[in-house]
Design a protein around this motif. Structure first.
Motif, PDB file in Angstrom:
ATOM      1  N   ASP A   2       0.848  -1.193   0.000  1.00  0.00           N
ATOM      2  CA  ASP A   2       0.000   0.000   0.000  1.00  0.00           C
ATOM      3  C   ASP A   2       0.879   1.237   0.000  1.00  0.00           C
ATOM      4  N   GLN A   3       0.267   2.381  -0.302  1.00  0.00           N
ATOM      5  CA  GLN A   3       0.973   3.649  -0.308  1.00  0.00           C
ATOM      6  C   GLN A   3       0.551   4.478   0.884  1.00  0.00           C
ATOM      7  N   TRP A  55       5.797   3.923   1.810  1.00  0.00           N
ATOM      8  CA  TRP A  55       5.123   2.762   1.251  1.00  0.00           C
ATOM      9  C   TRP A  55       5.115   1.642   2.269  1.00  0.00           C
ATOM     10  N   ARG A  91       1.284  -0.538  -6.230  1.00  0.00           N
ATOM     11  CA  ARG A  91       0.710  -1.598  -5.414  1.00  0.00           C
ATOM     12  C   ARG A  91       0.781  -2.929  -6.150  1.00  0.00           C
TER      13      ARG A  91
END
Length: 447
Positions: A40-41, A47, A66
């Motif tokens: 995920d960011q 990240w 992702r």
């Protein structure tokens, strides 16, 4: 070879706690190459990376995506821990191809998909195992360029292989059935809603099969798990259907035995209804074709879910934490959910053995007004330690009220209770006193 280290290609890792950091560092050494999946960011160029089954926060000035899998070299164990991203064309692809060739296998996308998942899960790399999974992936006609779907499929294949289950389209569909904590109770409740909404335009025996399934579902949804509820779930929840059929073949009771089975066993009732819904002669008079199609899909999903539970309860190869896994469908007011129950056992003379004097039980459930609750009960030489993890202070107060009853119940069966503790796992943002009329959980320790 690793590229020259520069700040634009480095990942600086941070950890939630010193315990997490220590555990992770013990698995690394400087100069080592690891694979990381971008989960995920976050904010400010951060990240979430999954490295060696741990989700870590990493700072990166390079654009990531992702689902992307990157290779990185451990430059320093810090603090901070610094990894340098490697040139995929010069390292990752070549390394993967070389690994496949070292195992005596063809370098192709399917082989890479299998090998990548086995590396990510830190499984032993065996040429025969990789070859068999690669061939199964090809037989299923899956496009290995879809990395996310290929990863889920290989994970399901690894689950089947660990239980010595042949990989077929049917077994793979069951192994890939996703199951969130409230899945079983919600699934059964959803089927009940469909049954009760569906018009009575079905012909016999399809209409009778629908009514039989409604009775089975209603009987298995319970408001508070007791010992009798668990016995009924084990006997009628569909996990032992094949054993019952074998017993009927060995000791025939005629068609009446099969008929009773289809009216009392969840999986048998689902299978019978599924067959009826595929027969146009039995559903030709139905008023709502769209609703019937929805029911067909839900019945198929329910069967896959039960079959996945059956797979999970088969003996696993080299399993250090062998346990039975049950889902108990629950009804709290209007909320349908499930409790996950894990009972850990040992192998003795080729058979599973649960010793009531030395046993561990873990009960987990999710409720809208309580959040996630986990009860971990351990018995060693009839001495009990029990820990209850909850989301916040209000939930801890609620469960603390029941600690005395739990201790009294255990002592009534001859156990010595050393400790019962209720702990807050994470502080709930909306902590407060439970509203009047909220359902309370009653756990019958005799279960």
């Amino acid at each position: 070879m690793p590229i020259r280290l520069d700040t634009s290609r480095t990942l600086n890792l941070s950890f939630a706690s010193e315990k997490d950091k220590s555990a992770f560092l013990r698995s690394l050494r400087e100069g080592q190459t690891v694979q990381a999946r971008v989960v995920d960011q976050g904010a400010d160029g951060r990240w979430v990376l999954r490295i060696r089954n741990q989700d870590l926060l990493a700072e990166s000035s390079l654009p990531l995506a992702r689902g992307q899998v990157v290779s990185a070299r451990v430059e320093t164990l810090g603090p901070p821990v610094v990894l340098s991203l490697l040139d995929e064309e010069a390292t990752g692809e070549t390394a993967m191809g070389r690994a496949l060739r070292d195992l005596g296998l063809q370098d192709d996308p399917a082989g890479r998909a299998v090998l990548g998942r086995m590396i990510a899960r830190q499984l032993p790399l065996d040429g025969t195992a990789v070859h068999n999974l690669r061939d199964a992936l090809v037989r299923m006609g899956l496009d290995p360029s879809d990395a996310e779907k290929a990863g889920r499929t290989v994970d399901a294949m690894l689950l089947l292989a660990s239980r010595s289950v042949p990989i077929t389209p049917a077994s793979l569909a069951a192994a890939m059935a996703a199951a969130s904590p409230p899945a079983l109770g919600g699934m059964m409740g959803g089927l009940l809603d469909l049954i009760q909404t569906l018009s009575r335009g079905l012909r016999l025996p399809a209409e009778a099969d629908l009514r039989a399934l409604e009775q089975v579902l209603t009987g298995l949804l319970v408001s508070g798990p007791s010992s009798e509820d668990l016995r009924r779930l084990l006997n009628e929840g569909g996990l032992g259907l094949e054993g019952k059929l074998k017993a009927l073949l060995e000791h025939p009771e005629g068609s009446e035995g099969l008929s009773r089975l289809s009216q009392t066993d969840l999986k048998a009732a689902l299978l019978r209804l599924q067959a009826a819904l595929k027969d146009p002669a039995q559903i030709g008079d139905a008023d709502d074709a769209a609703l019937l199609e929805t029911l067909r899909g839900r019945v198929g999903e329910a069967l896959h879910h039960l079959e996945r539970l059956q797979i999970l309860n088969l003996p696993a190869q080299n399993d250090p934490n062998a346990h039975l896994f049950l889902q108990i469908p629950l009804l709290f007011g209007q909320e349908r959910t499930s409790a996950d129950l894990r009972v850990f056992y040992t192998e003795k003379e080729g058979r599973r053995h649960i010793d009531p004097e030395n046993v561990r039980l873990v009960l987990s459930l999710d409720l809208a007004h309580l959040g996630r609750v986990e009860v971990d009960l351990r018995v060693v030489e009839r001495i009990v330690d029990c820990r209850i993890d909850v989301e916040g202070e209000a939930q801890r107060d609620l469960f603390s009220e029941a600690q005395g009853d739990l201790k009294m119940g255990l002592e009534g069966y001859g156990y010595t209770v050393r400790k019962v503790a209720c702990e807050v796992r994470t502080a709930a943002s909306d902590a407060g006193s439970p509203k009047e009329g909220q359902a309370k959980i009653g756990l019958d320790v005799r279960a």
